[in-house]
Design a protein around this motif. Structure first.
Motif, PDB file in Angstrom:
ATOM      1  N   ALA A   1     -26.243 -13.149 -41.907  1.00  0.00           N
ATOM      2  CA  ALA A   1     -25.596 -12.281 -42.884  1.00  0.00           C
ATOM      3  C   ALA A   1     -24.252 -11.800 -42.353  1.00  0.00           C
ATOM      4  O   ALA A   1     -23.267 -11.757 -43.087  1.00  0.00           O
ATOM      5  CB  ALA A   1     -26.499 -11.101 -43.223  1.00  0.00           C
ATOM      6  N   GLN A   2     -24.207 -11.444 -41.101  1.00  0.00           N
ATOM      7  CA  GLN A   2     -22.946 -10.974 -40.511  1.00  0.00           C
ATOM      8  C   GLN A   2     -21.925 -12.112 -40.458  1.00  0.00           C
ATOM      9  O   GLN A   2     -20.762 -11.908 -40.750  1.00  0.00           O
ATOM     10  CB  GLN A   2     -23.178 -10.418 -39.113  1.00  0.00           C
ATOM     11  CG  GLN A   2     -21.895  -9.866 -38.505  1.00  0.00           C
ATOM     12  CD  GLN A   2     -22.102  -9.324 -37.114  1.00  0.00           C
ATOM     13  OE1 GLN A   2     -23.138  -9.548 -36.507  1.00  0.00           O
ATOM     14  NE2 GLN A   2     -21.120  -8.609 -36.611  1.00  0.00           N
ATOM     15  N   ASN A   3     -22.373 -13.306 -40.104  1.00  0.00           N
ATOM     16  CA  ASN A   3     -21.454 -14.439 -40.001  1.00  0.00           C
ATOM     17  C   ASN A   3     -20.932 -14.893 -41.358  1.00  0.00           C
ATOM     18  O   ASN A   3     -19.840 -15.438 -41.436  1.00  0.00           O
ATOM     19  CB  ASN A   3     -22.139 -15.613 -39.298  1.00  0.00           C
ATOM     20  CG  ASN A   3     -22.417 -15.309 -37.842  1.00  0.00           C
ATOM     21  OD1 ASN A   3     -21.780 -14.450 -37.249  1.00  0.00           O
ATOM     22  ND2 ASN A   3     -23.385 -15.996 -37.275  1.00  0.00           N
ATOM     23  N   ASN A   4     -21.666 -14.656 -42.416  1.00  0.00           N
ATOM     24  CA  ASN A   4     -21.249 -15.077 -43.751  1.00  0.00           C
ATOM     25  C   ASN A   4     -20.418 -14.030 -44.473  1.00  0.00           C
ATOM     26  O   ASN A   4     -19.922 -14.282 -45.549  1.00  0.00           O
ATOM     27  CB  ASN A   4     -22.476 -15.434 -44.608  1.00  0.00           C
ATOM     28  CG  ASN A   4     -23.127 -16.708 -44.130  1.00  0.00           C
ATOM     29  OD1 ASN A   4     -22.471 -17.566 -43.557  1.00  0.00           O
ATOM     30  ND2 ASN A   4     -24.413 -16.828 -44.354  1.00  0.00           N
TER      31      ASN A   4
ATOM     32  N   PRO B   1     -19.329  -4.971 -40.677  1.00  0.00           N
ATOM     33  CA  PRO B   1     -19.203  -4.358 -39.345  1.00  0.00           C
ATOM     34  C   PRO B   1     -20.090  -5.094 -38.350  1.00  0.00           C
ATOM     35  O   PRO B   1     -21.011  -5.790 -38.739  1.00  0.00           O
ATOM     36  CB  PRO B   1     -19.692  -2.921 -39.564  1.00  0.00           C
ATOM     37  CG  PRO B   1     -20.555  -2.989 -40.770  1.00  0.00           C
ATOM     38  CD  PRO B   1     -20.040  -4.129 -41.610  1.00  0.00           C
ATOM     39  N   PRO B   2     -19.813  -4.938 -37.070  1.00  0.00           N
ATOM     40  CA  PRO B   2     -20.671  -5.590 -36.065  1.00  0.00           C
ATOM     41  C   PRO B   2     -22.097  -5.074 -36.145  1.00  0.00           C
ATOM     42  O   PRO B   2     -22.344  -3.987 -36.664  1.00  0.00           O
ATOM     43  CB  PRO B   2     -20.028  -5.200 -34.736  1.00  0.00           C
ATOM     44  CG  PRO B   2     -18.879  -4.324 -35.036  1.00  0.00           C
ATOM     45  CD  PRO B   2     -18.756  -4.170 -36.520  1.00  0.00           C
ATOM     46  N   LEU B   3     -23.012  -5.874 -35.643  1.00  0.00           N
ATOM     47  CA  LEU B   3     -24.411  -5.460 -35.634  1.00  0.00           C
ATOM     48  C   LEU B   3     -24.548  -4.135 -34.883  1.00  0.00           C
ATOM     49  O   LEU B   3     -23.901  -3.910 -33.866  1.00  0.00           O
ATOM     50  CB  LEU B   3     -25.275  -6.511 -34.922  1.00  0.00           C
ATOM     51  CG  LEU B   3     -25.488  -7.818 -35.652  1.00  0.00           C
ATOM     52  CD1 LEU B   3     -26.253  -8.784 -34.747  1.00  0.00           C
ATOM     53  CD2 LEU B   3     -26.256  -7.605 -36.939  1.00  0.00           C
ATOM     54  N   THR B   4     -25.399  -3.288 -35.402  1.00  0.00           N
ATOM     55  CA  THR B   4     -25.636  -2.016 -34.726  1.00  0.00           C
ATOM     56  C   THR B   4     -26.453  -2.271 -33.470  1.00  0.00           C
ATOM     57  O   THR B   4     -27.070  -3.328 -33.319  1.00  0.00           O
ATOM     58  CB  THR B   4     -26.407  -1.055 -35.640  1.00  0.00           C
ATOM     59  OG1 THR B   4     -27.689  -1.619 -35.884  1.00  0.00           O
ATOM     60  CG2 THR B   4     -25.673  -0.803 -36.943  1.00  0.00           C
TER      61      THR B   4
END
Length: 132
Positions: free
Chosen positions: A115-118, A123-126
């Protein structure tokens, strides 16, 4: 009055009448079958559960049927859905094992990474999700 019963560490609330009737019938089937097929065994096979509500089609996949007519024609049959229900209901009865927890958290972490890469603006992963 809605029937409630202790279900391991939880309370199962039978707040749907059709579900409650099915639940009571299922308990009857279970205890009646103890007298016959499982009297000598403490195992409960998945196919026994499937046979309660489904029948194998020509390819051997369990489908819902009524009066000999198939009601479903799912590519994998209904086994996955019945397994999902049984697995969910097992939660309060049997704690999650360490290997299950590691696998579940690894899968969750992979989903969060994808999800973060797409999403370029995310924001960066917590720390909490990164620690998974």
């Amino acid at each position: 009055m809605v029937e409630q019963l202790q279900w391991g560490r939880s309370t199962l609330v039978l707040n749907d009448e059709a579900f409650a009737r099915g639940f009571r019938e299922g308990r009857k089937y279970y205890f009646e079958s103890l007298v016959s097929s499982r009297a000598r065994s403490n195992q409960l096979a998945a196919t026994e559960l499937l046979w309660l509500i489904a029948a194998p089609d020509e390819q051997g996949r369990y489908q819902l049927e009524q009066d000999g007519d198939l009601l479903t024609s799912l590519p994998e049959g209904v086994a996955n859905v019945i397994g999902l229900i049984a697995g969910y209901l097992s939660g309060p009865l049997q704690p999650e094992s360490r290997p299950e927890r590691r696998q579940r958290l690894a899968e969750l972490h992979a989903i969060l990474q994808r999800a973060q890469n797409n999403t370029p603006e995310s924001p960066p992963l917590t720390q909490a999700s990164a620690a998974l």
